[in-house]
Design an enzyme around this catalytic site. Structure first.
Site, short mmCIF file in Angstrom:
data_model
loop_
_atom_site.label_atom_id
_atom_site.label_comp_id
_atom_site.label_asym_id
_atom_site.label_seq_id
_atom_site.Cartn_x
_atom_site.Cartn_y
_atom_site.Cartn_z
N GLY A 54 0.74 -0.81 0.08
CA GLY A 54 -0.09 -0.20 -0.05
C GLY A 54 0.89 1.32 -0.53
N CYS A 81 5.32 -6.56 1.74
CA CYS A 81 5.30 -4.45 1.69
C CYS A 81 4.78 -3.37 2.87
CB CYS A 81 5.12 -4.85 0.28
SG CYS A 81 6.30 -2.54 -0.21
N TYR A 82 3.77 -2.84 2.32
CA TYR A 82 3.13 -2.40 3.18
C TYR A 82 3.12 -2.99 4.95
CZ TYR A 82 0.13 0.77 5.93
OH TYR A 82 -0.85 2.09 6.82
N HIS A 180 8.13 -7.61 -3.35
CA HIS A 180 6.58 -8.38 -4.10
C HIS A 180 6.64 -10.36 -4.73
CE1 HIS A 180 4.28 -5.01 -3.74
NE2 HIS A 180 5.39 -4.09 -3.31
N GLU A 182 4.72 -11.81 -5.50
CA GLU A 182 3.72 -11.72 -7.00
C GLU A 182 3.77 -11.13 -8.10
OE1 GLU A 182 3.47 -9.38 -4.36
OE2 GLU A 182 2.33 -7.69 -4.99
N SER A 234 -24.22 -11.55 -25.54
CA SER A 234 -23.06 -10.06 -26.80
C SER A 234 -22.57 -10.96 -27.55
CB SER A 234 -22.69 -9.31 -25.35
OG SER A 234 -21.47 -10.40 -24.97
N GLY A 235 -21.89 -12.56 -26.56
CA GLY A 235 -21.06 -13.43 -27.61
C GLY A 235 -20.01 -12.76 -27.57
N GLY A 236 -19.62 -12.48 -25.99
CA GLY A 236 -17.95 -12.01 -25.23
C GLY A 236 -18.14 -13.16 -24.68
N VAL A 237 -16.85 -13.56 -24.34
CA VAL A 237 -15.98 -14.49 -23.34
C VAL A 237 -17.56 -15.18 -21.69
CG1 VAL A 237 -14.35 -15.79 -22.39
CG2 VAL A 237 -14.09 -14.26 -23.84
N ASP A 238 -17.27 -13.35 -21.64
CA ASP A 238 -18.16 -13.96 -19.30
C ASP A 238 -20.02 -14.15 -20.62
OD1 ASP A 238 -14.99 -12.52 -19.30
OD2 ASP A 238 -15.89 -10.62 -19.05
N SER A 239 -20.38 -13.34 -21.26
CA SER A 239 -21.49 -13.74 -21.19
C SER A 239 -21.93 -15.00 -21.64
CB SER A 239 -22.93 -12.43 -22.23
OG SER A 239 -22.35 -12.41 -23.25
N SER A 240 -21.15 -15.29 -22.52
CA SER A 240 -21.24 -16.81 -23.20
C SER A 240 -21.09 -17.75 -22.13
CB SER A 240 -19.81 -16.91 -24.10
OG SER A 240 -20.33 -16.61 -25.22
N LYS A 380 -10.12 -13.38 -15.45
CA LYS A 380 -11.08 -14.09 -17.01
C LYS A 380 -9.94 -14.60 -17.42
CE LYS A 380 -11.84 -11.23 -20.58
NZ LYS A 380 -13.39 -10.67 -20.69
#
Ligand code: XMP
Length: 524
Positions: A54, A81-82, A180, A182, A234-240, A380
């Site tokens: 942070g 870190c913080y 860090h 990560e 919509s045909g996008g990944v998420d809604s599909s 994603k």
């Protein structure tokens, strides 16, 4: 209770990344604001807790502090870190301004491998990036440092600047690293997170996508019962992926409405219909609304980018609303919200607001009782893995991002049907050639846009006065910043030749070399 690790957000830039890395260890992980109540933490029964970095100083007036009760839960804590400084500060150590800041890749000397740092700096130069035994490269970004460890802690790593680059008190289950682990630049950072998750927290690490898919389908079935569900596809990944999960759970109780606004890429409407329509493999009701002309009419004469976006968004809602009315009251509305949207819309202090990226207002126009967001907790890449697990075609699963307003913001100035056709054809050629060159997976986003510029050219013996197409290709990890991709010249050459020969009304092609900032990825 599912095995899980909690990341407490103290305002760091990498909080999402920490959660992703933990999930890469096959342990479920959520990010929560540091202000979360101790009761909530108890209810979640985490196997471990990670404090993020942070921007504050632990001794600053309003600096975020951890609830001291956390240290009494008997749950291992890793401070980064913080978060590391906070552990030191709150448990009686000394944190001060470092004589010099350390930023970037830094050599860290490992002093003790008996605990969290087990196995580190043993792999020679290839693994550690260092020629010196006991040293490894970690990413640093700090101005404060831990000068003295609290009672019961021992130092396990240091740098020339930091006497305490890592410390631990295994008896109390408390661990801290100033760097860090990560980020990718910390070559052995993932090993540290794995050690924390497996060795320190004792996780069995069996959280996988197939179990997510199975559990989610079961949970949806229980929740929905015999209710009716509506989804804007919509045909996008998420809604599909969300739609397929729902269809597997409740079949024909689900209706998907797909609005073709005439601003999709070439053949895209038909491709979506082929997958989700009556001839596709899924059991659901599919409604395609061919509203192309409505959108073109509304957009006629409009040149201002924000107005175009607004018109497209509002018209989309109107069309959807009309369809929803025909269906009547439903019990549930499905949304393809994913975890970064949840975090970005305001979890902790590091919240970033993305105002323009989703079609807002949908829930207001539908008569429903509850929202279902089956992907709410997925990143994603996890959504894509779930999509593959569900048997969704690869070209859909790996679809590059496509904005809600579609080609409307890739046509500079007024949108007309003729211009849409031009940009669709040019874009299809560009995408085909990029795929042929094997670059489709390595470029984050690429497309053709229609500039509003016309210029003189020569075609055969004739003078032309036609449009210029702009080609865009960017690499990025978060879409907040991006670099123009270095495309091979012969590829650009091929695409240019094909576009000017095959697409009517185009006589010039440009490649956009601008990064973001100062450019944006889209043109409007
Ligand atoms: P910009 O142009 O802001 O784009 O650099 C960043 C990313 O967001 C996408 N984008 C949108 N997505 N609705 C969306 O759903 C929008 O209005 C919108 N505008 C930009 C863009 O394609 C890129 O991936």
């Amino acid at each position: 209770m599912r095995e899980n690790i909690i990341v407490l957000d103290f305002g760091g830039q990498y909080n999402q990344l920490i959660a992703r890395r933990v999930r890469e260890c096959n342990v479920y992980c959520e990010v929560h604001p540091y202000t979360i109540s101790i009761e909530k933490i108890r209810q979640m029964a985490p196997s471990g807790i990670i404090f993020t970095g942070g921007p504050n100083s632990v001794y600053g007036d309003d600096s975020p502090q951890a609830d001291p009760e956390i240290f009494k839960l008997g749950v291992p804590v890793l401070g980064i870190c913080y978060g590391a400084q906070l552990l030191a500060h709150q448990l009686g150590g000394v944190v001060a301004t470092a004589p010099v800041s350390e930023y970037g890749r830094t050599e860290v000397t490992i002093d003790d491998r008996s605990g969290l740092l087990e196995g580190l700096a043993l792999g020679g130069r290839e693994k550690t990036g260092c020629d010196t035994p006991d040293n490894t490269i970690m990413w640093m970004s700090h101005t404060d440092y831990i000068r003295e460890v609290p009672e019961g802690f021992r130092v396990t790593a240091h740098t020339p600047v930091c006497p305490v680059a890592a410390m631990e008190n295994p008896e109390a289950g408390l661990y801290a690293v100033q760097f860090h682990p990560e980020v990718m630049h910390s070559l052995e950072g993932f090993q540290i997170l794995q050690n924390f998750v497996r060795k320190v927290c004792g996780c069995s690490c069996d959280w996988k996508m197939d179990s997510f898919v199975e559990t989610t389908i079961r949970e949806i079935r229980e929740k929905v019962g015999d209710g009716k569900v509506l989804c804007a596809l919509s045909g996008g990944v998420d809604s599909s992926v969300a739609a397929v999960l729902l269809s597997k759970a409740v079949g024909k109780q689900l209706t998907c409405v797909f609005v073709d606004h005439g601003l999709l890429r070439k053949n895209e409407g038909d491709e979506v219909e082929a997958v989700f329509g009556p001839d596709g493999p899924y059991d659901l009701n599919f409604i395609r609304v061919n509203a192309q002309q409505r959108f073109y009419d509304k957009l006629a004469g409009v040149t201002e980018p924000e107005r175009k976006r607004k018109i497209i968004g509002e018209e989309f809602i109107r069309v959807f609303e009309e369809e929803a009315k025909k269906i009547g009251a439903v019990d549930f509305l499905v949304q393809g919200t994913i975890y970064p949207d949840v975090i970005e819309s305001g979890l902790g202090k590091s919240a970033v607001i993305k105002s323009h990226h989703n079609v807002g207002g949908l829930p207001d126009c539908v008569d429903f009782k509850e929202i279902i967001e089956p992907l709410r907790m997925l990143f994603k890449d996890e959504v894509r893995r779930a999509g593959l697990e569900l048997g969704i075609p690869e070209n859909l699963v790996y679809r590059q991002p496509f904005p809600g307003p579609g080609l409307g913001i890739r046509i500079i100035g007024e949108v007309t049907e003729e211009k849409v056709k031009i940009v669709q054809e040019a874009d299809a050629i560009y995408r085909e050639e990029i795929a042929k060159a094997g670059l489709d997976k390595s470029i984050s986003q690429y497309f053709a846009a229609l500039t509003n510029m016309r210029s003189v050219g020569v075609m055969g013996d004739f003078r032309t006065y036609d449009y210029a197409i702009a080609l865009r290709a960017v690499t990025t990890s978060d879409f907040m910043t991006a670099e123009a991709a270095h495309l091979p010249w012969d590829l650009l050459d091929r695409v240019t030749t094909r576009i000017v020969n095959e697409v009517d009304h185009v006589n010039r092609v440009f490649y956009d070399c601008t990064g973001k900032p100062p450019g944006t990825i889209e043109f409007e």
